[in-house]
Design a protein around this motif. Sequence first.
Motif, PDB file in Angstrom:
ATOM      1  N   ASN B  37       0.880  -1.090  -0.059  1.00 28.96           N
ATOM      2  CA  ASN B  37       0.104  -0.047   0.002  1.00 28.96           C
ATOM      3  C   ASN B  37       0.962   1.120  -0.032  1.00 28.96           C
ATOM      4  N   ASN B  38       0.721   2.051  -0.855  1.00 37.27           N
ATOM      5  CA  ASN B  38       1.417   3.196  -0.726  1.00 37.27           C
ATOM      6  C   ASN B  38       0.508   4.537  -1.153  1.00 37.27           C
ATOM      7  N   GLY B  39       1.275   5.687  -1.496  1.00 38.50           N
ATOM      8  CA  GLY B  39       0.443   6.686  -1.876  1.00 38.50           C
ATOM      9  C   GLY B  39      -0.471   6.652  -2.927  1.00 38.50           C
ATOM     10  N   SER B  40      -0.226   5.883  -4.012  1.00 35.49           N
ATOM     11  CA  SER B  40      -1.086   5.705  -5.343  1.00 35.49           C
ATOM     12  C   SER B  40      -1.493   4.382  -5.636  1.00 35.49           C
ATOM     13  N   ASN B  41      -0.953   3.378  -5.034  1.00 31.22           N
ATOM     14  CA  ASN B  41      -1.223   1.852  -5.367  1.00 31.22           C
ATOM     15  C   ASN B  41      -1.528   1.005  -4.221  1.00 31.22           C
ATOM     16  N   ASN B  42      -2.374   0.293  -4.412  1.00 32.55           N
ATOM     17  CA  ASN B  42      -2.738  -1.179  -3.733  1.00 32.55           C
ATOM     18  C   ASN B  42      -2.583  -2.255  -4.327  1.00 32.55           C
ATOM     19  N   ALA B  43      -1.695  -3.242  -3.978  1.00 34.35           N
ATOM     20  CA  ALA B  43      -1.381  -4.334  -4.680  1.00 34.35           C
ATOM     21  C   ALA B  43      -1.162  -5.479  -3.684  1.00 34.35           C
ATOM     22  N   VAL B  44      -1.363  -6.691  -4.522  1.00 34.81           N
ATOM     23  CA  VAL B  44      -1.134  -8.055  -3.936  1.00 34.81           C
ATOM     24  C   VAL B  44      -0.369  -8.610  -5.004  1.00 34.81           C
ATOM     25  N   HIS B  45       0.677  -9.463  -4.495  1.00 31.34           N
ATOM     26  CA  HIS B  45       1.285 -10.302  -5.481  1.00 31.34           C
ATOM     27  C   HIS B  45       1.730 -11.577  -4.514  1.00 31.34           C
ATOM     28  N   ILE B  46       1.133 -12.781  -5.030  1.00 32.14           N
ATOM     29  CA  ILE B  46       1.457 -13.920  -4.507  1.00 32.14           C
ATOM     30  C   ILE B  46       1.874 -15.051  -5.469  1.00 32.14           C
ATOM     31  N   HIS B  47       3.168 -15.542  -4.923  1.00 35.67           N
ATOM     32  CA  HIS B  47       4.032 -16.165  -5.884  1.00 35.67           C
ATOM     33  C   HIS B  47       4.595 -17.497  -5.370  1.00 35.67           C
ATOM     34  N   TYR B  48       4.759 -18.451  -6.301  1.00 34.91           N
ATOM     35  CA  TYR B  48       5.621 -19.762  -5.952  1.00 34.91           C
ATOM     36  C   TYR B  48       6.996 -19.742  -6.487  1.00 34.91           C
ATOM     37  N   SER B  49       7.797 -20.367  -5.780  1.00 37.43           N
ATOM     38  CA  SER B  49       9.307 -20.396  -6.285  1.00 37.43           C
ATOM     39  C   SER B  49       9.680 -21.818  -6.376  1.00 37.43           C
ATOM     40  N   PRO B  50       9.374 -22.240  -7.802  1.00 37.59           N
ATOM     41  CA  PRO B  50       9.904 -23.744  -7.826  1.00 37.59           C
ATOM     42  C   PRO B  50      11.246 -23.996  -7.628  1.00 37.59           C
ATOM     43  N   THR B  51      12.076 -23.025  -7.718  1.00 31.56           N
ATOM     44  CA  THR B  51      13.539 -23.188  -7.339  1.00 31.56           C
ATOM     45  C   THR B  51      13.912 -21.753  -6.832  1.00 31.56           C
ATOM     46  N   ALA B  52      15.102 -21.585  -6.209  1.00 30.78           N
ATOM     47  CA  ALA B  52      15.534 -20.404  -5.799  1.00 30.78           C
ATOM     48  C   ALA B  52      15.991 -19.486  -6.774  1.00 30.78           C
ATOM     49  N   LYS B  53      15.746 -19.712  -7.913  1.00 25.59           N
ATOM     50  CA  LYS B  53      16.096 -18.708  -9.254  1.00 25.59           C
ATOM     51  C   LYS B  53      15.066 -18.009  -9.644  1.00 25.59           C
TER      52      LYS B  53
END
Lengths: 95, 215
Positions: B37-53
Motif C-alpha cells: 500500500n502506498n500513496g498511489s497503489n494498492n497491490a497484492v502479489h502471490i508467488h510460488y518459487s519452484p527453485t531459488a532462481k
Amino acid sequence: MKKLTLLTLSLVTLSAPAMAASSAMINVNGLVCDFCARALEKVFGKQEAVSDIDVNLDTKIITVNFKDGQNLSDDALTALITDSGYNVEGISRDE
Amino acid sequence: MTFKTMAAIGLLAGALCNSAYARPVSYPGGWTSMISNNGSNNAVHIHYSPTAKYSLGVRSQYNRDKEFWFNGVQVNNLIKRWNKPDLQANFYLKSGAGVTRSNYGDYDGKTAGTFFTGIAFDWEDRRFFTSYENTYFDAGDIDDHYTQSARVGVAPYIGDYGDLHTWMMVQVDHEPEAEHPVTVTPLVRMFKDVHLVEAGLSNRGEVTLNWVIRY
C-alpha cells in the motif's frame, strides 16, 4: 542350548551402545537475513533424516541435528544449501 | 496452508496494499504473499518459487491516482546473487503481463492488454541495507509510465535468529511524469519468523503499509 542362545542374543542386544544422534555444522556464506534464513528451516524440515536445525547469524553456522541413526552426506547437505540460494564454506561433524 | 487460504489472505489484505521490497524469489517450494500500500497503489502479489532462481505468481494492483485496475501474472528471475561471509547482494528481473481496466474519465470501462518489466538490485549486511528498482508499465491507451525507487536502511540493533528484527529506512520514489515526481518516505521495517511488516509516512502525508508472508 536354545535358551542359552536366546540369552546370549539378549545380552548382546542390551549391551550394544544405542545409535547416537549426530549433527553437522555448516558454515554458510550469505546468511545475513533472519527472514530469508527461515527458508533453510523449511528446506531441512522436509528431510526425513533431520530432527531440527539451529541458525547462528553471528557465526554464519547452521547446525543440522539428525534423528537417531540417521544422517545426510556432505554432498546432500551442500546441495540443499546451494539449492536454497546460499554457498557452503565448509562442513564439520559432531558424531 | 492451502492455496485457497493463501489467496483469501491476499485478497482480504488487498484492501490495504507496489513493491514490498522483500526478495521476490523464495526457497524451492516456497509460497510468498506480498501486500503493499502506498500513496498511489494498492497491490497484492502471490508467488510460488519452484527453485531459488525464479518465481511465478499472480498480481492484482489498483492505481488510485489514475483509477485503473491491473490483474495479471508475474515472473521474477534471480539473475545473479553474491553470497559473502557477511553480506548478500541480488540482481533480479521482474516482468508481468495481464489486463488493465480503467475507471477514469473517457477511459471508464475500457480494458487494455498490459505488460510491465523492470530490474531490482539489493545489497545488505546485518547492519546496512540498500536497494534500487525500476519498472516500465504499459497499458496501451489507458496508461504507460516509468517509475524508479531506491532505499537505504540501517538496523538500530543486531538481532539473533528468531528475534524481532527492526530496520529504519528511507525510500525515494521517482516518477518523472507525475505531478509530484519525487516522494520521500521514511519507514520502519520489522520482521519475525515468516512475517515482514513495513510502515511509513511520506513527505506528502501518504501512508505506506506493506506486509510479506512466507510459507
